[in-house]
Design an enzyme around this catalytic site. Structure first.
Site, PDB file in Angstrom:
ATOM      1  N   LYS A 159       0.833  -1.216   0.000  1.00  0.00           N
ATOM      2  CA  LYS A 159       0.000   0.000   0.000  1.00  0.00           C
ATOM      3  C   LYS A 159       0.865   1.263   0.000  1.00  0.00           C
ATOM      4  O   LYS A 159       0.659   2.169  -0.796  1.00  0.00           O
ATOM      5  CB  LYS A 159      -0.928   0.020   1.233  1.00  0.00           C
ATOM      6  CG  LYS A 159      -1.832  -1.194   1.362  1.00  0.00           C
ATOM      7  CD  LYS A 159      -2.704  -1.126   2.609  1.00  0.00           C
ATOM      8  CE  LYS A 159      -1.964  -1.116   3.930  1.00  0.00           C
ATOM      9  NZ  LYS A 159      -1.221  -2.365   4.253  1.00  0.00           N
ATOM     10  N   ARG A 190      -9.831   0.848   8.578  1.00  0.00           N
ATOM     11  CA  ARG A 190      -9.276  -0.429   8.997  1.00  0.00           C
ATOM     12  C   ARG A 190     -10.260  -1.262   9.800  1.00  0.00           C
ATOM     13  O   ARG A 190      -9.947  -2.383  10.194  1.00  0.00           O
ATOM     14  CB  ARG A 190      -8.063  -0.130   9.861  1.00  0.00           C
ATOM     15  CG  ARG A 190      -6.848  -0.953   9.544  1.00  0.00           C
ATOM     16  CD  ARG A 190      -5.754  -0.406  10.430  1.00  0.00           C
ATOM     17  NE  ARG A 190      -4.530  -1.094  10.318  1.00  0.00           N
ATOM     18  CZ  ARG A 190      -3.461  -0.639   9.663  1.00  0.00           C
ATOM     19  NH1 ARG A 190      -3.516   0.482   9.000  1.00  0.00           N
ATOM     20  NH2 ARG A 190      -2.342  -1.313   9.679  1.00  0.00           N
ATOM     21  N   ARG A 243      -0.119  -8.263  13.700  1.00  0.00           N
ATOM     22  CA  ARG A 243      -0.723  -7.314  12.742  1.00  0.00           C
ATOM     23  C   ARG A 243      -1.565  -8.073  11.710  1.00  0.00           C
ATOM     24  O   ARG A 243      -2.631  -7.616  11.298  1.00  0.00           O
ATOM     25  CB  ARG A 243       0.363  -6.475  12.064  1.00  0.00           C
ATOM     26  CG  ARG A 243       0.911  -5.394  12.994  1.00  0.00           C
ATOM     27  CD  ARG A 243       2.270  -4.878  12.577  1.00  0.00           C
ATOM     28  NE  ARG A 243       2.321  -4.334  11.242  1.00  0.00           N
ATOM     29  CZ  ARG A 243       3.455  -4.077  10.593  1.00  0.00           C
ATOM     30  NH1 ARG A 243       4.621  -4.319  11.165  1.00  0.00           N
ATOM     31  NH2 ARG A 243       3.417  -3.581   9.386  1.00  0.00           N
TER      32      ARG A 243
HETATM   33  P1  AP5 Z   1       4.882  -1.529   1.937  1.00  0.00           P
HETATM   34  O1  AP5 Z   1       4.422  -0.822   0.704  1.00  0.00           O
HETATM   35  O2  AP5 Z   1       5.690  -0.742   2.901  1.00  0.00           O
HETATM   36  O3  AP5 Z   1       3.661  -2.276   2.636  1.00  0.00           O
HETATM   37  P2  AP5 Z   1       2.311  -1.708   3.248  1.00  0.00           P
HETATM   38  O4  AP5 Z   1       1.172  -2.414   2.579  1.00  0.00           O
HETATM   39  O5  AP5 Z   1       2.286  -0.218   3.237  1.00  0.00           O
HETATM   40  O6  AP5 Z   1       2.429  -2.316   4.699  1.00  0.00           O
HETATM   41  P3  AP5 Z   1       2.565  -1.669   6.145  1.00  0.00           P
HETATM   42  O7  AP5 Z   1       3.362  -2.652   6.949  1.00  0.00           O
HETATM   43  O8  AP5 Z   1       3.050  -0.269   6.126  1.00  0.00           O
HETATM   44  O9  AP5 Z   1       1.075  -1.697   6.537  1.00  0.00           O
HETATM   45  P4  AP5 Z   1       0.474  -1.771   7.898  1.00  0.00           P
HETATM   46  O10 AP5 Z   1      -0.928  -1.655   7.487  1.00  0.00           O
HETATM   47  O11 AP5 Z   1       0.800  -2.924   8.760  1.00  0.00           O
HETATM   48  O12 AP5 Z   1       1.173  -0.557   8.694  1.00  0.00           O
HETATM   49  P5  AP5 Z   1       0.645   0.908   9.049  1.00  0.00           P
HETATM   50  O13 AP5 Z   1       1.806   1.806   9.052  1.00  0.00           O
HETATM   51  O14 AP5 Z   1      -0.557   1.263   8.242  1.00  0.00           O
HETATM   52  O15 AP5 Z   1       5.725  -2.817   1.468  1.00  0.00           O
HETATM   53  C1  AP5 Z   1       6.392  -3.623   2.417  1.00  0.00           C
HETATM   54  C2  AP5 Z   1       7.762  -4.042   1.846  1.00  0.00           C
HETATM   55  O16 AP5 Z   1       7.553  -4.906   0.724  1.00  0.00           O
HETATM   56  C3  AP5 Z   1       8.603  -2.869   1.342  1.00  0.00           C
HETATM   57  O17 AP5 Z   1       9.940  -3.077   1.719  1.00  0.00           O
HETATM   58  C4  AP5 Z   1       8.469  -2.923  -0.191  1.00  0.00           C
HETATM   59  O18 AP5 Z   1       9.664  -2.525  -0.824  1.00  0.00           O
HETATM   60  C5  AP5 Z   1       8.169  -4.394  -0.451  1.00  0.00           C
HETATM   61  N1  AP5 Z   1       7.214  -4.566  -1.534  1.00  0.00           N
HETATM   62  C6  AP5 Z   1       6.082  -3.828  -1.756  1.00  0.00           C
HETATM   63  N2  AP5 Z   1       5.440  -4.296  -2.861  1.00  0.00           N
HETATM   64  C7  AP5 Z   1       6.170  -5.358  -3.319  1.00  0.00           C
HETATM   65  C8  AP5 Z   1       6.027  -6.264  -4.427  1.00  0.00           C
HETATM   66  N3  AP5 Z   1       4.995  -6.163  -5.284  1.00  0.00           N
HETATM   67  N4  AP5 Z   1       6.968  -7.215  -4.581  1.00  0.00           N
HETATM   68  C9  AP5 Z   1       8.032  -7.320  -3.723  1.00  0.00           C
HETATM   69  N5  AP5 Z   1       8.225  -6.489  -2.672  1.00  0.00           N
HETATM   70  C10 AP5 Z   1       7.307  -5.525  -2.465  1.00  0.00           C
HETATM   71  O19 AP5 Z   1       0.114   0.697  10.552  1.00  0.00           O
HETATM   72  C11 AP5 Z   1       1.001   0.462  11.633  1.00  0.00           C
HETATM   73  C12 AP5 Z   1       0.205   0.410  12.934  1.00  0.00           C
HETATM   74  O20 AP5 Z   1      -0.448   1.667  13.170  1.00  0.00           O
HETATM   75  C13 AP5 Z   1      -0.931  -0.633  12.993  1.00  0.00           C
HETATM   76  O21 AP5 Z   1      -0.456  -1.909  13.354  1.00  0.00           O
HETATM   77  C14 AP5 Z   1      -1.868   0.005  14.027  1.00  0.00           C
HETATM   78  O22 AP5 Z   1      -1.409  -0.232  15.348  1.00  0.00           O
HETATM   79  C15 AP5 Z   1      -1.753   1.485  13.743  1.00  0.00           C
HETATM   80  N6  AP5 Z   1      -2.763   1.983  12.784  1.00  0.00           N
HETATM   81  C16 AP5 Z   1      -2.515   2.532  11.549  1.00  0.00           C
HETATM   82  N7  AP5 Z   1      -3.661   2.868  10.938  1.00  0.00           N
HETATM   83  C17 AP5 Z   1      -4.667   2.533  11.795  1.00  0.00           C
HETATM   84  C18 AP5 Z   1      -6.087   2.623  11.716  1.00  0.00           C
HETATM   85  N8  AP5 Z   1      -6.701   3.100  10.633  1.00  0.00           N
HETATM   86  N9  AP5 Z   1      -6.814   2.174  12.777  1.00  0.00           N
HETATM   87  C19 AP5 Z   1      -6.211   1.672  13.886  1.00  0.00           C
HETATM   88  N10 AP5 Z   1      -4.869   1.559  14.028  1.00  0.00           N
HETATM   89  C20 AP5 Z   1      -4.095   1.990  12.982  1.00  0.00           C
END
Ligand code: AP5
Length: 214
Positions: free
Chosen positions: A13, A88, A172
């Protein structure tokens, strides 16, 4: 244009949202990035969120909804925005609908990026970010052109997220399955959902997103 990117942790994402920002001139709104900034600043919200994020759980809906509503009102969202990590939960999705209606806005596309659980653990544990400009990299899948130097800004300083360890990633993923996956059906029933295969190469996923958005 306003869009939502859905998908499990590590689906891509954030990676794709940053690319869509450049392509369409709209802004990425990552609730995860916003919360990490709050934790970093030591704000009340950051203090409430820190332990929850480190355990891999979800921050309470009301805190998130207030945070995102204020962010959408800012000037840089006028051309459009990409919601990354929000909504979420079903209550967050309901609140988003009501909030946008009050603001005279709407979501144009809801796109779910699909990815396998085993693959996302490898992706997340190998992820790192430029400390200076926020560009994202991966030990194996997305290396900078010159080892140890950011392609975008030339910085040599990189960071890894505190919640990017194998144990927290499992929590997660469990939170995603229990509380976030139902949103896929929620938007499916509204007829606004499109899906993309997030297991494809990063450039292929971007091309597919462009095809869907037009
Ligand atoms: P990346 O693009 O970074 O992945 P992502 O989908 O953005 O995953 P996140 O881990 O950031 O999502 P998340 O939802 O767990 O975390 P968030 O910060 O929202 O890609 C990952 C890796 O893979 C990268 O190194 C990339 O290079 C590689 N990659 C990407 N695409 C690829 C492909 N096609 N092929 C190969 N490699 C690839 O949330 C963190 C925390 O915040 C949550 O756990 C929660 O506690 C809190 N939080 C955030 N939002 C909310 C909400 N709305 N409600 C409640 N709590 C929340």
């Amino acid at each position: 244009m306003n869009l939502i990117l859905l998908g499990p942790p590590g689906a891509g994402k954030g990676t794709q949202a940053k690319r869509l920002e450049d392509i369409y001139g709209i802004v990425q709104l990552s609730t995860g990035d916003m919360l990490r900034a709050e934790v970093g600043s030591g704000s009340d919200l950051g203090k409430q969120a820190k332990g929850i994020m480190e355990s891999g759980g979800l921050v309470p809906d009301d805190l998130i909804i207030n945070m995102i509503s204020g962010r959408i009102d800012q000037d840089d969202c006028k051309n459009g925005f990409i919601l990354d990590g929000f909504p979420r939960t079903v209550p967050q999705a309901d609140a988003l609908g009501a909030m946008l209606s009050d603001k005279g806005l709407k979501i144009d596309y809801v796109i779910a990026i699909e990815a396998d659980s085993d693959a996302v653990v490898t992706r997340i544990t190998g992820r790192y970010t430029c400390s200076s400009c926020g560009a994202g990299y991966h030990d194996e899948f997305q290396k900078p052109e010159q080892d140890g130097v950011c392609d975008k800004c030339g910085s040599t300083d990189f960071t890894r997220r505190a919640d990017d360890n194998a144990e927290t990633v499992r929590n997660r993923l469990a939170a995603y399955e229990e509380q976030t996956a139902p949103i896929i059906a929620y938007y499916g029933e509204k007829g606004t959902l499109k899906t993309v295969d997030g297991m494809a190469d990063i450039d292929v996923v971007t091309a597919k997103l462009k095809e869907l958005i037009g």
